[in-house]
Design a protein around this motif. Structure first.
Motif, PDB file in Angstrom:
ATOM      1  N   LEU A   1      -7.870   4.252  12.920  1.00  0.00           N
ATOM      2  CA  LEU A   1      -6.953   5.280  12.519  1.00  0.00           C
ATOM      3  C   LEU A   1      -5.388   4.998  12.795  1.00  0.00           C
ATOM      4  O   LEU A   1      -4.346   5.872  13.179  1.00  0.00           O
ATOM      5  CB  LEU A   1      -6.532   6.559  13.708  1.00  0.00           C
ATOM      6  CG  LEU A   1      -8.841   6.899  13.497  1.00  0.00           C
ATOM      7  CD1 LEU A   1      -8.606   8.140  14.989  1.00  0.00           C
ATOM      8  CD2 LEU A   1      -8.955   7.570  12.368  1.00  0.00           C
ATOM      9  N   ALA A   2      -4.703   4.199  12.344  1.00  0.00           N
ATOM     10  CA  ALA A   2      -3.286   3.529  12.417  1.00  0.00           C
ATOM     11  C   ALA A   2      -2.162   4.126  11.178  1.00  0.00           C
ATOM     12  O   ALA A   2      -1.563   4.300  11.556  1.00  0.00           O
ATOM     13  CB  ALA A   2      -3.223   1.528  12.556  1.00  0.00           C
ATOM     14  N   GLU A   3      -3.255   4.589  10.264  1.00  0.00           N
ATOM     15  CA  GLU A   3      -2.649   5.011   8.989  1.00  0.00           C
ATOM     16  C   GLU A   3      -2.539   6.524   9.393  1.00  0.00           C
ATOM     17  O   GLU A   3      -1.229   7.090   7.899  1.00  0.00           O
ATOM     18  CB  GLU A   3      -2.687   5.230   8.112  1.00  0.00           C
ATOM     19  CG  GLU A   3      -2.902   3.319   7.667  1.00  0.00           C
ATOM     20  CD  GLU A   3      -3.821   2.677   6.351  1.00  0.00           C
ATOM     21  OE1 GLU A   3      -3.341   3.808   5.139  1.00  0.00           O
ATOM     22  OE2 GLU A   3      -3.553   1.467   6.037  1.00  0.00           O
ATOM     23  N   GLU A   4      -2.944   7.151   9.682  1.00  0.00           N
ATOM     24  CA  GLU A   4      -2.770   8.552  10.633  1.00  0.00           C
ATOM     25  C   GLU A   4      -2.760   8.823  11.802  1.00  0.00           C
ATOM     26  O   GLU A   4      -2.416  10.133  12.014  1.00  0.00           O
ATOM     27  CB  GLU A   4      -4.288   8.654  10.439  1.00  0.00           C
ATOM     28  CG  GLU A   4      -4.652   8.648   8.852  1.00  0.00           C
ATOM     29  CD  GLU A   4      -7.025   9.067   8.996  1.00  0.00           C
ATOM     30  OE1 GLU A   4      -7.656  10.401   8.770  1.00  0.00           O
ATOM     31  OE2 GLU A   4      -7.443   7.749   9.372  1.00  0.00           O
ATOM     32  N   ALA A   5      -2.002   7.964  12.406  1.00  0.00           N
ATOM     33  CA  ALA A   5      -1.098   8.416  13.727  1.00  0.00           C
ATOM     34  C   ALA A   5       0.482   8.419  14.073  1.00  0.00           C
ATOM     35  O   ALA A   5       1.662   7.541  13.023  1.00  0.00           O
ATOM     36  CB  ALA A   5      -1.356   7.616  14.849  1.00  0.00           C
ATOM     37  N   LYS A   6       0.911   9.428  14.246  1.00  0.00           N
ATOM     38  CA  LYS A   6       2.254   9.768  14.247  1.00  0.00           C
ATOM     39  C   LYS A   6       2.646   8.892  14.423  1.00  0.00           C
ATOM     40  O   LYS A   6       3.808   8.319  14.407  1.00  0.00           O
ATOM     41  CB  LYS A   6       2.270  11.052  14.854  1.00  0.00           C
ATOM     42  CG  LYS A   6       1.961  12.308  13.457  1.00  0.00           C
ATOM     43  CD  LYS A   6       2.025  13.718  14.662  1.00  0.00           C
ATOM     44  CE  LYS A   6       2.204  14.907  13.919  1.00  0.00           C
ATOM     45  NZ  LYS A   6       2.823  16.152  14.335  1.00  0.00           N
TER      46      LYS A   6
ATOM     47  N   TYR B   1       1.064  -1.086   0.087  1.00  0.00           N
ATOM     48  CA  TYR B   1      -0.147  -0.083   0.367  1.00  0.00           C
ATOM     49  C   TYR B   1       1.114   1.137  -0.297  1.00  0.00           C
ATOM     50  O   TYR B   1       1.949   1.426   0.155  1.00  0.00           O
ATOM     51  CB  TYR B   1      -0.279   0.094   1.535  1.00  0.00           C
ATOM     52  CG  TYR B   1      -1.935  -1.063   1.261  1.00  0.00           C
ATOM     53  CD1 TYR B   1      -2.971  -1.489   0.273  1.00  0.00           C
ATOM     54  CD2 TYR B   1      -1.770  -1.932   2.807  1.00  0.00           C
ATOM     55  CE1 TYR B   1      -3.500  -2.118   0.664  1.00  0.00           C
ATOM     56  CE2 TYR B   1      -2.938  -3.131   2.301  1.00  0.00           C
ATOM     57  CZ  TYR B   1      -4.033  -3.541   1.567  1.00  0.00           C
ATOM     58  OH  TYR B   1      -4.348  -4.286   2.092  1.00  0.00           O
ATOM     59  N   ARG B   2       0.203   2.732  -0.444  1.00  0.00           N
ATOM     60  CA  ARG B   2       0.918   3.811  -0.366  1.00  0.00           C
ATOM     61  C   ARG B   2       0.818   4.197   0.809  1.00  0.00           C
ATOM     62  O   ARG B   2      -0.897   4.213   0.678  1.00  0.00           O
ATOM     63  CB  ARG B   2       0.524   4.330  -2.068  1.00  0.00           C
ATOM     64  CG  ARG B   2       1.482   4.522  -3.226  1.00  0.00           C
ATOM     65  CD  ARG B   2       1.031   5.027  -4.029  1.00  0.00           C
ATOM     66  NE  ARG B   2      -0.578   5.159  -4.164  1.00  0.00           N
ATOM     67  CZ  ARG B   2      -0.930   5.948  -4.530  1.00  0.00           C
ATOM     68  NH1 ARG B   2      -0.392   6.495  -3.586  1.00  0.00           N
ATOM     69  NH2 ARG B   2      -2.478   6.311  -5.206  1.00  0.00           N
ATOM     70  N   GLN B   3       1.199   5.389   1.245  1.00  0.00           N
ATOM     71  CA  GLN B   3       0.920   6.339   2.437  1.00  0.00           C
ATOM     72  C   GLN B   3       0.010   7.680   2.267  1.00  0.00           C
ATOM     73  O   GLN B   3       0.354   8.000   1.144  1.00  0.00           O
ATOM     74  CB  GLN B   3       2.170   6.672   3.555  1.00  0.00           C
ATOM     75  CG  GLN B   3       1.502   7.495   4.904  1.00  0.00           C
ATOM     76  CD  GLN B   3       0.918   6.245   6.043  1.00  0.00           C
ATOM     77  OE1 GLN B   3       1.213   5.574   6.018  1.00  0.00           O
ATOM     78  NE2 GLN B   3      -0.116   7.082   6.097  1.00  0.00           N
ATOM     79  N   GLU B   4      -1.768   7.010   2.271  1.00  0.00           N
ATOM     80  CA  GLU B   4      -2.254   8.436   1.120  1.00  0.00           C
ATOM     81  C   GLU B   4      -2.827   9.437   2.243  1.00  0.00           C
ATOM     82  O   GLU B   4      -3.516  10.082   2.003  1.00  0.00           O
ATOM     83  CB  GLU B   4      -3.689   7.426   0.490  1.00  0.00           C
ATOM     84  CG  GLU B   4      -3.040   7.121  -0.352  1.00  0.00           C
ATOM     85  CD  GLU B   4      -4.119   5.950  -1.814  1.00  0.00           C
ATOM     86  OE1 GLU B   4      -4.184   6.506  -2.638  1.00  0.00           O
ATOM     87  OE2 GLU B   4      -4.932   4.582  -1.528  1.00  0.00           O
ATOM     88  N   LEU B   5      -3.555   8.700   3.541  1.00  0.00           N
ATOM     89  CA  LEU B   5      -4.215   9.388   4.179  1.00  0.00           C
ATOM     90  C   LEU B   5      -2.943  10.107   5.133  1.00  0.00           C
ATOM     91  O   LEU B   5      -1.420   9.354   5.098  1.00  0.00           O
ATOM     92  CB  LEU B   5      -4.388   8.571   5.655  1.00  0.00           C
ATOM     93  CG  LEU B   5      -6.091   7.150   4.985  1.00  0.00           C
ATOM     94  CD1 LEU B   5      -6.493   6.589   5.633  1.00  0.00           C
ATOM     95  CD2 LEU B   5      -6.525   8.266   4.067  1.00  0.00           C
ATOM     96  N   SER B   6      -3.226  11.600   5.653  1.00  0.00           N
ATOM     97  CA  SER B   6      -1.885  11.811   5.940  1.00  0.00           C
ATOM     98  C   SER B   6      -1.876  11.351   7.305  1.00  0.00           C
ATOM     99  O   SER B   6      -3.270  10.969   9.240  1.00  0.00           O
ATOM    100  CB  SER B   6      -2.651  13.034   6.068  1.00  0.00           C
ATOM    101  OG  SER B   6      -1.398  14.644   7.140  1.00  0.00           O
ATOM    102  N   ARG B   7      -0.794  11.644   7.808  1.00  0.00           N
ATOM    103  CA  ARG B   7       0.086  11.123   9.660  1.00  0.00           C
ATOM    104  C   ARG B   7      -0.192  12.345  10.776  1.00  0.00           C
ATOM    105  O   ARG B   7       0.963  13.030  10.800  1.00  0.00           O
ATOM    106  CB  ARG B   7       0.968  10.645   9.780  1.00  0.00           C
ATOM    107  CG  ARG B   7       0.972   9.326   9.148  1.00  0.00           C
ATOM    108  CD  ARG B   7       2.155   7.834   9.692  1.00  0.00           C
ATOM    109  NE  ARG B   7       2.035   6.839   9.435  1.00  0.00           N
ATOM    110  CZ  ARG B   7       1.743   5.871   9.781  1.00  0.00           C
ATOM    111  NH1 ARG B   7       1.220   6.174  10.505  1.00  0.00           N
ATOM    112  NH2 ARG B   7       1.781   4.559   9.563  1.00  0.00           N
ATOM    113  N   GLN B   8      -1.367  12.917  11.568  1.00  0.00           N
ATOM    114  CA  GLN B   8      -1.160  13.845  11.531  1.00  0.00           C
ATOM    115  C   GLN B   8      -1.325  13.758  13.040  1.00  0.00           C
ATOM    116  O   GLN B   8      -1.984  14.716  13.906  1.00  0.00           O
ATOM    117  CB  GLN B   8      -1.938  15.479  11.362  1.00  0.00           C
ATOM    118  CG  GLN B   8      -1.632  15.249   9.679  1.00  0.00           C
ATOM    119  CD  GLN B   8      -2.112  16.684   8.879  1.00  0.00           C
ATOM    120  OE1 GLN B   8      -2.864  17.641  10.245  1.00  0.00           O
ATOM    121  NE2 GLN B   8      -3.139  16.539   7.908  1.00  0.00           N
TER     122      GLN B   8
END
Length: 468
Positions: free
Chosen positions: A223-228, A12-19
């Motif tokens: 939210l694992a793909e959006e957690a810093k 997969y690509r990192q498409e969601l924003s890690r904020q």
């Protein structure tokens, strides 16, 4: 160099924003669970538990602490959106992952609709001049717009709303405590244990209702793909939110149980109008406190709670769609806002349609609640099995405590609760699962059998680590 949260190793690509920071995750989880959630279903849990409402919530906390531990194990192994869908699919097998995702859809897709409906009915009761459908449309529109703008705006709004909920809860706890000290109500430990009514099956049945208040801590895993901080941050946030919310649930229901007027009638007839908690608040502080609690509950369910529920649902749809197990258009991510825009819009539309339909049924709220709880608990059972299969059997882990004992205890407790759940919910839930089996068969017949990206590489890496 890859990290434990690098999605490229899964294809997969990192498409969601890690904020999202830790405090954002904690706020998200608390808002999803709603610190004042028991106010809305207090009467049902009280009647279902024979008055031992605080015990029902305490057992719920214990049961779900084991579940939170299993989530933490699996989110470290597979730090991506999709929750149980990915954990079962990658930890056991893709077909079972599809069925797990299908079952948890019963929870995630229906939850926003239930929240909007409960909030709209409550606001209509407070302001009768505004019809239920207008409140529904307003809540859905506001939340869909905020969630479409981006995860940072959602996080900011939920933090503000959370502060408001905690202030209302603090006011109730203070006034109720003062009322009991002043001689109102009756001090008692019956909310924790009553020898005249206690049976484990009774408590388990009540827990199956009370679980509705706990749903949301698991949404943090979406939210694992959006957690810093990645998977470790997510696991800690889930455990912390569950325990904190559990303490708040137990405290407010214990106080309310000691202030309930006509408790015998509530046990015999149930909470037909859903006002038992507000009746207790009126005893403690008068009509102003009852109104404050009722309006705060309605707004909490209709705005922040349903807002984060919509976020979790859209991430599940997104995760399944990018694996071609749902229509591909749901995997589209807005380049500007880094959110799964089509999944977000569809969740809003389904929630609105569901809310409008069930608003016409007298049993709409009860039916939805039972189905959601059943779907969530079955998904949790699959989660515990995933921990054992992936870590103990596949990875040959020597940590028997973390990968066998803990998930085993969690599975046993939840299985007992599911067996004692509402019969109608069991039937409808199993019917939904049967429909999922048919859909899975259809995928196989059309040459789209479930295949999760990067699984071959992941399994090879796991075998290499086991040999080392």
């Amino acid at each position: 160099m890859t990290t434990s949260n690098d999605l490229t190793r899964y294809g997969y690509r990192q498409e969601l924003s890690r904020q999202l920071r830790s405090r954002d995750l904690v706020a998200y989880g608390l808002v999803y669970m709603v610190p004042i959630a028991p106010m809305a279903i207090f009467g049902s849990v009280y009647a279902g538990s024979g008055g031992m409402v605080a015990l029902a919530y305490a057992v719920g906390v214990v049961a779900l602490v084991f579940t939170a531990f299993s989530y933490a194990q699996m989110v470290k192994a597979f730090p991506m959106s999709g929750s149980v869908y990915n954990y079962a699919g990658r930890g056991i097998s893709p077909p079972l992952g599809f069925l797990a995702g299908w079952v948890i859809l019963l929870d995630y897709v229906l939850v926003p609709g239930l929240l909007y409906l409960v909030a709209s009915v409550a606001m209509h009761a407070t302001v009768p001049a505004v019809p239920v459908w207008v409140w529904l449309l307003g809540f859905v529109a506001v939340n869909t717009i905020i969630n479409s703008v981006g995860i940072r705006l959602t996080a900011m709004v939920t933090r503000v709303m959370l502060v408001g909920e905690l202030i209302v809860l603090a006011v109730f706890l203070a006034v109720a405590g003062w009322a009991l000290a002043s001689g109102k109500g009756r001090f008692s430990w019956d909310a924790f244990y009553n020898s005249d009514t206690f049976t484990w099956s009774l408590v388990a049945g009540a827990v199956s209702i009370a679980v509705l208040s706990f749903l949301g801590f698991d949404g943090i895993s979406m939210l694992a793909e959006e957690a810093k901080g990645g998977s470790r941050q997510v696991g800690r946030a889930m455990a912390g939110v569950l325990i904190l919310a559990g303490v708040l649930f137990i405290a407010q229901t214990w106080l309310a149980a000691m202030l309930v007027p006509a408790s015998d009638a509530l046990l015999a007839e149930g909470d037909v109008n859903g006002t038992a908690f507000y009746d207790a608040a009126a005893v403690a502080g008068g009509g102003w406190l009852a109104t404050l609690c009722a309006v705060a509950t309605a707004v909490a369910w209709g705005l922040p709670n349903s807002m984060v529920a919509q976020v979790a649902t859209s991430r599940l749809l997104y995760a399944m769609a990018r694996d071609r197990q749902l229509p591909a258009f749901l995997a589209r991510v807005s380049v500007r806002r880094s959110v799964p825009i089509n999944a977000t819009l569809l969740t809003g539309a389904v929630s609105l349609a569901l809310g409008l339909y069930l608003a016409t049924r007298a049993d709409g709220i009860t039916l939805l609640s039972s189905l959601i709880n059943f779907g969530a608990m079955v998904a949790f059972l699959v989660l515990h099995v995933s921990v054992v299969v992936h870590h103990l059997i596949r990875q040959r882990s020597g940590n028997w405590w973390a990968h066998l004992v803990m998930p085993g205890i969690g599975f046993a407790i939840l299985a007992y609760v599911v067996v004692n759940a509402n019969i109608a919910a069991q039937r409808l839930g199993l019917a939904w699962l049967a429909l999922g089996v048919l859909v899975l068969a259809g995928l196989y017949l059309t040459g789209r059998r479930p295949v999760l990206s990067g699984m071959a590489a992941t399994e090879a890496a796991g075998r290499d680590m086991a040999r080392v």
